[in-house]
Write an enzyme that holds these catalytic residues in place. Structure first.
Site, short mmCIF file in Angstrom:
data_model
loop_
_atom_site.label_atom_id
_atom_site.label_comp_id
_atom_site.label_asym_id
_atom_site.label_seq_id
_atom_site.Cartn_x
_atom_site.Cartn_y
_atom_site.Cartn_z
N HIS A 1 4.51 -17.88 -1.17
CA HIS A 1 3.21 -17.90 -0.48
C HIS A 1 2.91 -19.27 0.12
O HIS A 1 2.32 -19.37 1.20
CB HIS A 1 2.10 -17.50 -1.43
CG HIS A 1 2.14 -16.05 -1.81
ND1 HIS A 1 2.63 -15.08 -0.95
CD2 HIS A 1 1.74 -15.39 -2.92
CE1 HIS A 1 2.53 -13.90 -1.53
NE2 HIS A 1 2.00 -14.05 -2.72
N GLU B 1 0.47 3.56 16.44
CA GLU B 1 0.93 3.03 15.15
C GLU B 1 1.60 4.10 14.30
O GLU B 1 2.25 3.79 13.31
CB GLU B 1 -0.25 2.47 14.35
CG GLU B 1 -1.07 1.43 15.09
CD GLU B 1 -2.38 1.16 14.39
OE1 GLU B 1 -2.47 0.13 13.71
OE2 GLU B 1 -3.31 1.97 14.52
N ASP C 1 2.69 -1.42 11.92
CA ASP C 1 2.43 -0.11 11.31
C ASP C 1 3.38 0.96 11.83
O ASP C 1 3.78 1.85 11.07
CB ASP C 1 0.98 0.31 11.56
CG ASP C 1 0.03 -0.21 10.49
OD1 ASP C 1 0.51 -0.48 9.37
OD2 ASP C 1 -1.16 -0.37 10.77
N CYS D 1 1.18 -5.36 20.41
CA CYS D 1 0.35 -6.37 19.74
C CYS D 1 0.80 -6.62 18.30
O CYS D 1 0.12 -7.30 17.55
CB CYS D 1 -1.12 -5.99 19.77
SG CYS D 1 -1.52 -4.48 18.87
#
Length: 563
Positions: free
Chosen positions: A181, A423, A447, A494
């Site tokens: 992370h 998506e 997605d 996008c």
């Protein structure tokens, strides 16, 4: 090396914030379960705010770290274990939380998979948050007083985001890997990071001068004058490269044979819009509106939304902006919405499905969008469309809102272009049916990849399968562009693929006319486009569609890039 860049600065050791947990036997288990639930709700509220801050300060990809935290807090299996320690073993809530999450965390940390190791850090972060809330203590993070190199055993995502960014020049940790992370967040902040340095790192005293090389994973302790001079030169060269890219930001985005491609920005805030302008964005291809709804006790009203949208439109100096309606659901819960707990929120009540179930939310949002006013080139797009019935319902609602505002003599947009996010595979497969009903398509490759390949990107065991250059995904993009062009409609991308220079030629060849990405990626994609020929790109895309595997697609793209 975890994040690129070089810098010199004094060391600042971040203090351990582990909270002590006492084990006590409880008689009022019902009361203790109530405390747990209240702590969970408070943690959700805090994480929504942290998600919003990360989204605004860095970006959506980095904020996704806190999506995973929210998902853990909504995991009924995990909390049933904690509840069992309270109900059956009769232990206090803080001890139950600590025991269960420590056990799961240790199991994940012992795995060789670095993605699973990152999930262990997530669980520790969640444990610390819940225990702190249950103990009624405040966050004790002490900030450096001068710009410093942050040293830590390991950095929890929450710790990283609570640091004053102006006082941080680099991150160095004992643990961690290139996919940890801290690596993700350091990348987003544009700061160098070196991880996995070992226990000796914490023997470095505060104030010790460090020269951090995030490109090669090296930290020089008390560097010589010569080493410092070398680092200063390297920093200057890196800055020069960034400045050169920014200097070309205002140039038109086109191929060597003159084909224009609109390079747009994915943003969430007015600050993002100003950054997009700095990097030369021609407009906004994706304005995420979730940020306005999260980290709050109540939904923003129509006027509050209008003020936010108009501020962004003004910051973009009336360049085209595309606003995505609220895309929220079980994976990004908000406390004031009635949302059922879902075992698979990615396939549940999210996007337009939630809008249809709670239409007042969408009606207020559409009214705010229409009211941005004359002279603004605004489009709206709807997320998670799977059926024609959904689109027809949305068009009818938009028409109703338009009629209401006209009747009330409200000043509104001159026009509102309507589009949908592609998506879900059904939207791509039926694009020839959707195309007559929309003004444009916007392909969300993140997605689309997830749903096409049946891959949960947050599941470390299968995340290696998530590849937007999989031939199945490419074929769905091709189907979408073909259907759009047959009806004279435009197609943009996008998702993350839009900002990947390795995919620029492919997307151009498939007929994509606009690419929307993180603002900082725009100069790189602009430079990539300048070196491409559209005829060659079309031929390459046709070959890519025929490939059997992602590896074959990548090999093809690599061969073509060398020619």
């Amino acid at each position: 090396p975890a994040a690129p860049g070089t810098t010199v600065g004094p060391a600042f050791r971040l203090q351990d914030t582990t909270y002590l947990v006492e084990e006590t036997e409880v008689s009022d288990t019902v009361g203790e379960l109530s405390k747990l639930e209240q702590a969970r709700r408070q943690a959700v509220f805090e994480l929504q705010g942290l998600y919003a801050k990360t989204n605004a300060d860095i970006g959506a990809d980095e904020a996704a770290i806190f999506d995973a935290h929210l998902a853990f807090l909504e995991d009924p299996g995990l909390f049933s274990e904690i509840e069992s320690w309270i109900s059956d073993v009769r232990r206090n809530a803080a001890y139950a939380v600590s025991t269960v999450l420590d056990a799961h965390s240790a199991f994940l940390a012992a795995d060789d998979n670095p993605v699973l190791q990152a999930r262990a850090v997530d669980l520790q972060d969640i444990k610390q948050r819940l225990v702190r809330i249950l103990n009624g203590t405040t966050n004790p993070i002490i900030q450096p007083s001068v710009p410093s190199v942050i040293l830590a055993h390991d950095l929890l995502p929450s710790q990283t985001m609570l640091l004053d960014r102006d006082m941080v020049v680099a991150f160095c940790t004992v643990l961690g890997g290139a996919t940890s992370h801290v690596a993700i967040l350091a990348h987003g902040m544009g700061l160098p990071a070196v991880v996995g340095l070992g226990q000796g790192l914490l023997q470095v005293s505060d104030g010790t001068v460090l020269a951090v090389d995030g490109n090669n994973g090296i930290v020089h302790i008390t560097p010589s004058a010569g080493q410092i001079a070398e680092f200063v030169v390297r920093q200057a060269l890196e800055q020069e490269h960034q400045t050169r890219n920014l200097g070309q930001a205002k140039l038109p985005a086109q191929t060597s044979d003159g084909v224009r491609v609109a390079l747009l920005a994915n943003i969430s805030t007015q600050a993002d819009a100003l950054e997009a302008m700095r990097y030369g964005a021609e407009g906004v291809g994706l304005l995420r509106t979730e940020l306005f709804f999260m980290g709050r006790e109540n939904a923003p009203n129509e006027d509050q939304q209008l003020a936010a949208y108009r501020a962004i439109a003004d910051a973009m100096e009336r360049r085209p902006i595309t606003i995505r309606t609220l895309d929220i659901g079980g994976d990004k819960p908000v406390s004031y919405l009635v949302q059922p707990s879902e075992s698979n929120p990615a396939l549940g009540m999210r996007g337009v499905r939630l809008a249809i179930a709670q239409p007042d939310l969408l009606r207020a949002q559409l009214r705010a969008i229409w009211r941005i006013g004359p002279g603004y080139p605004v489009s709206v797009m709807f997320p998670m469309i799977t059926t024609l019935d959904e689109l027809l319902w949305l068009r009818n609602l938009s028409a109703d809102v338009y009629t209401e505002l006209v009747t009330a003599r409200e000043p509104i947009l001159d026009m509102l272009r309507i589009g949908i996010m592609v998506e879900v595979p059904s939207a791509a497969i039926l694009a020839h049916h959707f195309a007559p009903l929309v003004d444009f398509f916007s392909i969300g490759t993140n997605d689309l990849t997830q749903y096409t390949l049946a891959v949960d990107r947050t599941n470390a065991a299968v995340s290696y399968l998530s590849d937007a250059l999989h031939p199945a995904v490419i074929n769905l993009i091709a189907q979408t562009t073909a259907a759009a062009h047959a009806h004279g409609k435009s197609v943009g991308v996008c998702g993350e693929l839009a900002g990947d220079p390795n995919a620029t030629s492919l997307l151009l060849g498939l007929g994509v006319s606009s690419l929307s990405m993180t603002p900082a990626s725009i100069p790189t994609i602009k430079a990539t486009l300048a070196g491409l020929d559209s005829t060659t790109a079309i031929a390459q895309a046709q070959q890519a569609i025929q490939q059997p595997t992602s590896a074959a697609v990548r090999a093809l793209l690599a061969r073509e890039s060398l020619r």
